[in-house]
Design an enzyme around this catalytic site. Structure first.
Site, PDB file in Angstrom:
ATOM      1  N   ARG A   1     -75.201 -15.654  -4.718  1.00  0.00           N
ATOM      2  CA  ARG A   1     -74.174 -16.365  -4.479  1.00  0.00           C
ATOM      3  C   ARG A   1     -74.408 -17.673  -5.212  1.00  0.00           C
ATOM      4  O   ARG A   1     -73.208 -18.113  -5.900  1.00  0.00           O
ATOM      5  CB  ARG A   1     -73.879 -16.681  -3.044  1.00  0.00           C
ATOM      6  CG  ARG A   1     -72.882 -17.814  -2.678  1.00  0.00           C
ATOM      7  CD  ARG A   1     -72.399 -17.284  -1.366  1.00  0.00           C
ATOM      8  NE  ARG A   1     -71.586 -18.531  -0.834  1.00  0.00           N
ATOM      9  CZ  ARG A   1     -70.457 -18.756  -1.038  1.00  0.00           C
ATOM     10  NH1 ARG A   1     -69.696 -18.062  -1.934  1.00  0.00           N
ATOM     11  NH2 ARG A   1     -69.764 -19.820  -0.647  1.00  0.00           N
TER      12      ARG A   1
ATOM     13  N   HIS B   1     -70.487  -8.632  -2.082  1.00  0.00           N
ATOM     14  CA  HIS B   1     -70.656  -8.874  -0.563  1.00  0.00           C
ATOM     15  C   HIS B   1     -71.314  -7.686   0.071  1.00  0.00           C
ATOM     16  O   HIS B   1     -71.244  -7.521   1.449  1.00  0.00           O
ATOM     17  CB  HIS B   1     -69.165  -9.080  -0.316  1.00  0.00           C
ATOM     18  CG  HIS B   1     -68.702 -10.311  -0.637  1.00  0.00           C
ATOM     19  ND1 HIS B   1     -67.490 -11.041  -0.520  1.00  0.00           N
ATOM     20  CD2 HIS B   1     -69.337 -11.410  -1.452  1.00  0.00           C
ATOM     21  CE1 HIS B   1     -67.390 -12.095  -0.861  1.00  0.00           C
ATOM     22  NE2 HIS B   1     -68.492 -12.418  -1.575  1.00  0.00           N
TER      23      HIS B   1
ATOM     24  N   GLY C   1     -69.719 -23.593 -16.197  1.00  0.00           N
ATOM     25  CA  GLY C   1     -70.243 -22.646 -16.850  1.00  0.00           C
ATOM     26  C   GLY C   1     -71.486 -22.475 -16.342  1.00  0.00           C
ATOM     27  O   GLY C   1     -71.961 -23.078 -15.312  1.00  0.00           O
TER      28      GLY C   1
ATOM     29  N   ASN D   1     -68.409 -26.718   3.343  1.00  0.00           N
ATOM     30  CA  ASN D   1     -69.844 -26.530   3.332  1.00  0.00           C
ATOM     31  C   ASN D   1     -70.269 -25.252   2.677  1.00  0.00           C
ATOM     32  O   ASN D   1     -69.632 -24.141   3.258  1.00  0.00           O
ATOM     33  CB  ASN D   1     -70.367 -26.214   4.651  1.00  0.00           C
ATOM     34  CG  ASN D   1     -71.785 -26.324   4.672  1.00  0.00           C
ATOM     35  OD1 ASN D   1     -72.622 -25.995   3.916  1.00  0.00           O
ATOM     36  ND2 ASN D   1     -72.393 -26.869   6.020  1.00  0.00           N
TER      37      ASN D   1
ATOM     38  N   HIS E   1     -71.727 -19.050  -8.179  1.00  0.00           N
ATOM     39  CA  HIS E   1     -71.338 -20.730  -8.042  1.00  0.00           C
ATOM     40  C   HIS E   1     -71.656 -21.533  -9.052  1.00  0.00           C
ATOM     41  O   HIS E   1     -70.708 -22.166  -9.792  1.00  0.00           O
ATOM     42  CB  HIS E   1     -71.905 -21.078  -6.763  1.00  0.00           C
ATOM     43  CG  HIS E   1     -71.583 -22.537  -6.593  1.00  0.00           C
ATOM     44  ND1 HIS E   1     -70.983 -23.310  -5.329  1.00  0.00           N
ATOM     45  CD2 HIS E   1     -71.623 -23.720  -7.425  1.00  0.00           C
ATOM     46  CE1 HIS E   1     -70.839 -24.476  -5.604  1.00  0.00           C
ATOM     47  NE2 HIS E   1     -71.330 -24.851  -6.695  1.00  0.00           N
TER      48      HIS E   1
HETATM   49  C1  HEM Z   1     -63.840 -12.806  -5.353  1.00  0.00           C
HETATM   50  C2  HEM Z   1     -64.025 -13.940  -5.004  1.00  0.00           C
HETATM   51  C3  HEM Z   1     -65.052 -14.418  -3.883  1.00  0.00           C
HETATM   52  C4  HEM Z   1     -64.855 -15.189  -2.720  1.00  0.00           C
HETATM   53  C5  HEM Z   1     -63.707 -15.488  -2.230  1.00  0.00           C
HETATM   54  C6  HEM Z   1     -66.217 -15.176  -2.113  1.00  0.00           C
HETATM   55  C7  HEM Z   1     -66.256 -15.856  -0.910  1.00  0.00           C
HETATM   56  C8  HEM Z   1     -67.454 -15.711  -0.118  1.00  0.00           C
HETATM   57  C9  HEM Z   1     -67.535 -16.482   1.052  1.00  0.00           C
HETATM   58  C10 HEM Z   1     -66.746 -17.068   1.792  1.00  0.00           C
HETATM   59  C11 HEM Z   1     -68.692 -16.288   1.321  1.00  0.00           C
HETATM   60  C12 HEM Z   1     -69.859 -16.652   2.668  1.00  0.00           C
HETATM   61  C13 HEM Z   1     -70.029 -18.028   2.657  1.00  0.00           C
HETATM   62  C14 HEM Z   1     -70.623 -18.304   4.138  1.00  0.00           C
HETATM   63  O1  HEM Z   1     -70.067 -18.237   4.885  1.00  0.00           O
HETATM   64  O2  HEM Z   1     -71.815 -18.949   3.864  1.00  0.00           O
HETATM   65  C15 HEM Z   1     -69.423 -15.447   0.421  1.00  0.00           C
HETATM   66  C16 HEM Z   1     -70.600 -15.061   0.656  1.00  0.00           C
HETATM   67  C17 HEM Z   1     -71.406 -14.424  -0.507  1.00  0.00           C
HETATM   68  N1  HEM Z   1     -70.883 -14.075  -1.830  1.00  0.00           N
HETATM   69 FE1  HEM Z   1     -68.984 -14.261  -2.312  1.00  0.00          FE
HETATM   70  N2  HEM Z   1     -67.164 -14.564  -2.975  1.00  0.00           N
HETATM   71  C18 HEM Z   1     -66.531 -14.198  -3.976  1.00  0.00           C
HETATM   72  C19 HEM Z   1     -67.069 -13.601  -5.241  1.00  0.00           C
HETATM   73  C20 HEM Z   1     -68.532 -13.309  -5.064  1.00  0.00           C
HETATM   74  C21 HEM Z   1     -69.114 -12.997  -6.439  1.00  0.00           C
HETATM   75  C22 HEM Z   1     -68.715 -12.808  -7.914  1.00  0.00           C
HETATM   76  C23 HEM Z   1     -70.471 -12.998  -5.990  1.00  0.00           C
HETATM   77  C24 HEM Z   1     -71.551 -12.643  -7.006  1.00  0.00           C
HETATM   78  C25 HEM Z   1     -71.518 -11.854  -7.940  1.00  0.00           C
HETATM   79  C26 HEM Z   1     -70.590 -13.246  -4.500  1.00  0.00           C
HETATM   80  C27 HEM Z   1     -71.568 -13.354  -3.719  1.00  0.00           C
HETATM   81  C28 HEM Z   1     -71.877 -13.315  -2.619  1.00  0.00           C
HETATM   82  C29 HEM Z   1     -73.062 -13.364  -1.589  1.00  0.00           C
HETATM   83  C30 HEM Z   1     -74.227 -12.713  -2.264  1.00  0.00           C
HETATM   84  C31 HEM Z   1     -72.853 -13.702  -0.629  1.00  0.00           C
HETATM   85  C32 HEM Z   1     -73.706 -14.044   0.652  1.00  0.00           C
HETATM   86  C33 HEM Z   1     -74.532 -15.493   0.969  1.00  0.00           C
HETATM   87  C34 HEM Z   1     -75.296 -15.332   1.784  1.00  0.00           C
HETATM   88  O3  HEM Z   1     -75.969 -14.437   2.671  1.00  0.00           O
HETATM   89  O4  HEM Z   1     -75.887 -16.473   2.168  1.00  0.00           O
HETATM   90  N3  HEM Z   1     -69.220 -13.523  -4.250  1.00  0.00           N
HETATM   91  N4  HEM Z   1     -68.621 -15.225  -0.504  1.00  0.00           N
HETATM   92  C1  LIG Z   2     -73.368 -26.907   6.609  1.00  0.00           C
HETATM   93  O1  LIG Z   2     -73.890 -25.746   7.397  1.00  0.00           O
HETATM   94  C2  LIG Z   2     -74.897 -26.178   8.131  1.00  0.00           C
HETATM   95  C3  LIG Z   2     -75.505 -24.799   8.608  1.00  0.00           C
HETATM   96  O2  LIG Z   2     -74.346 -24.230   9.173  1.00  0.00           O
HETATM   97  C4  LIG Z   2     -75.105 -27.365   9.258  1.00  0.00           C
HETATM   98  O3  LIG Z   2     -76.469 -27.553   9.404  1.00  0.00           O
HETATM   99  C5  LIG Z   2     -74.789 -28.724   8.261  1.00  0.00           C
HETATM  100  O4  LIG Z   2     -74.305 -29.492   9.294  1.00  0.00           O
HETATM  101  C6  LIG Z   2     -73.232 -28.314   7.467  1.00  0.00           C
HETATM  102  N1  LIG Z   2     -73.046 -29.392   6.805  1.00  0.00           N
HETATM  103  C7  LIG Z   2     -71.561 -29.724   6.733  1.00  0.00           C
HETATM  104  C8  LIG Z   2     -71.529 -31.085   5.717  1.00  0.00           C
HETATM  105  O5  LIG Z   2     -70.701 -29.242   7.169  1.00  0.00           O
END
Ligand code: HEM
Ligand SMILES: *[C@@H]1O[C@H](CO)[C@@H](O)[C@H](O)[C@H]1NC(C)=O
Ligand SMILES: *[C@@H]1O[C@H](CO)[C@@H](O)[C@H](O)[C@H]1NC(C)=O
Ligand SMILES: *[C@@H]1O[C@H](CO)[C@@H](O)[C@H](O)[C@H]1NC(C)=O
Ligand SMILES: *[C@@H]1O[C@H](CO)[C@@H](O)[C@H](O)[C@H]1NC(C)=O
Ligand SMILES: *[C@@H]1O[C@H](CO)[C@@H](O)[C@H](O)[C@H]1NC(C)=O
Ligand SMILES: *[C@@H]1O[C@H](CO)[C@@H](O)[C@H](O)[C@H]1NC(C)=O
Ligand SMILES: *[C@@H]1O[C@H](CO)[C@@H](O)[C@H](O)[C@H]1NC(C)=O
Ligand SMILES: *[C@@H]1O[C@H](CO)[C@@H](O)[C@H](O)[C@H]1NC(C)=O
Ligand SMILES: *[C@@H]1O[C@H](CO)[C@@H](O)[C@H](O)[C@H]1NC(C)=O
Length: 323
Positions: A60, A191, A70, A92, A64
């Protein structure tokens, strides 16, 4: 070859406002720091062994990084008194794993000071972390990226796609980075590992259209399960696996469950709302097919807006721009 590059460059220039992607190459550090890739791999594998969530965190973070300015390591820069950096952006983004990149950087500075960029370290470490379960590299990482010197929280919202986007907005987001609908579907397969926070999808459980209703495109059996995890719209701390039961396993099951209407975010479910995209989902249900496509799309993602040659710098510390 040259002409092809110039043409590709013009296309990328038009779309993303940058034009250096073609300058990355295989084993860029062969002479300047021959141990670089081995050191990245060694430290990454050691850290994955004690933290099975690390592959998801780095994947992720790399995504990002590439989508904001880039793949220039800007996501790694710390905020300063004057400037709030990407990594501290609100909403966050819960990025972690910075300490792993810092550890690798420290070791590489000891070995070959000022040679290996933070952007390349992140790209390599991501590949190596995700590859651990396969005991072989599952995509090739070209190197030669240099580091940017700007990181602004204020730019994140405009470039990182939100989980609430519909299909056309997702396509627009990826297109603005030079990526196709095919890349969008394939890369969403990331995902298959990791977790998401309740507040990023619980509208689908409790108030989808503002009438206390559920998202009709979400599998109702799965929705009932999710409600046991995320008990209210105000829960912002609980996380759930995006690919339930195999969220530490990099496999094709994201696409299998997506077809069962179990994509966690609206942005996942959106991939079924377009005929072409839905067809691509159906072509990625087998691991070997998914890995083949993923490796190609990751190469394209890893080349977005890179700084090469004399552009940018090699940061001494990944968290701080050189002064
Ligand atoms: C298509 C558009 C995408 C959207 C809208 C999106 C959105 C999100 C969101 C909202 C999360 C959860 C974050 C959280 O709650 O902490 C997430 C997690 C994640 N995303 Fe995406 N994502 C996208 C594309 C991608 C791409 C292109 C990659 C990598 C190639 C990626 C890799 C990941 C991974 C590995 C996680 C898990 C992170 C963790 O376990 O902490 N995502 N994504
Ligand atoms: C971001 O998330 C972490 C873990 O959920 C939390 O401890 C932290 O306070 C959050 N920070 C903001 C700015 O929301
Ligand atoms: C990393 O390198 C150290 C020291 O050379 C070695 O002992 C260790 O086994 C290596 N670890 C991995 C995962 O390759
Ligand atoms: C912050 O801004 C002030 C005033 O513009 C400047 O003097 C200072 O050097 C800046 N500090 C950093 C860390 O950039
Ligand atoms: C992983 O691959 C390496 C070389 O490619 C091999 O030496 C090693 O035995 C393999 N380990 C496992 C657990 O398969
Ligand atoms: C960042 O790099 C650019 C181009 O190398 C340079 O013009 C600019 O002054 C640098 N900005 C900072 C804050 O160091
Ligand atoms: C997708 O979202 C955008 C931005 O919110 C909106 O303008 C557009 O009408 C939506 N498209 C569809 C097909 O719903
Ligand atoms: C559901 O959405 C509607 C419209 O946005 C809002 O008025 C209502 O307060 C929401 N309900 C809850 C429980 O948040
Ligand atoms: C919803 O999930 C259930 C249970 O996992 C599954 O049997 C069913 O086929 C799914 N529904 C759809 C529309 O795919
Ligand atoms: C960046 O910030 C983190 C968290 O505050 C800190 O642990 C780290 O040491 C900082 N890195 C640098 C290079 O200052």
């Amino acid at each position: 070859m040259k002409i092809a590059f110039v043409l590709a460059c013009v296309a990328v220039l038009t779309v993303a406002g940058v034009c250096q992607a073609g300058n990355l190459r295989k084993n860029f550090y062969r002479t300047s720091c021959p141990a670089a890739e081995r050191i990245v791999k060694n430290i990454t594998e050691t850290r994955v062994a004690s933290n099975p969530n690390l592959p998801a965190k780095l994947l992720r973070m790399h995504f990002h990084d590439c989508f904001v300015r880039g793949c220039d390591g800007s996501v790694l820069i710390n905020s300063t008194a004057n400037s709030t950096a990407e990594r501290d952006a609100i909403p966050n983004l819960s990025l972690t794993g910075f300490d792993v990149i810092d550890e690798i950087k420290t070791e590489l500075e000891n070995r070959c000071a000022g040679k290996v960029s933070c952007a390349d370290i992140l790209a390599l470490a991501t590949r190596d972390a995700v590859s651990v379960q396969f005991n072989k590299s599952i995509w090739e990482v070209l190197t030669g990226r240099r580091d940017g010197n700007v990181s602004l929280a204020s730019e994140v919202l405009a470039h990182i796609p939100s989980p609430f986007l519909n299909f056309s907005s997702l396509v627009q987001s990826f297109k603005s980075k030079g990526l196709t609908v095919h890349d969008l579907v394939v890369l969403s397969g990331a995902h298959t590992i990791g977790v998401g926070h309740c507040n990023l999808f619980s509208n689908r459980l409790y108030n989808f259209s503002g009438k206390g209703d559920q998202d009709p495109s979400l599998n109702s059996t799965y929705a009932a399960f999710l409600k046991t995890k995320c008990q209210s719209l105000s829960d912002r701390t609980t996380t759930v696996e995006m690919d339930p039961g195999s969220s530490q396993n990099f496999d094709a099951s994201y696409f299998v469950i997506l077809q069962q209407q179990k994509g966690l975010f609206q942005s996942d479910a959106a991939l079924l709302t377009d005929k072409k995209s839905k067809k691509i989902v159906g072509e990625l249900l087998e691991l070997t097919d998914f890995l083949k496509e993923f490796s190609q799309s990751m190469k394209r993602m890893g080349a977005i807006g890179v700084l090469t040659g004399n552009s940018g710098e090699i940061r001494k510390k990944c968290g701080v721009i050189n002064s």
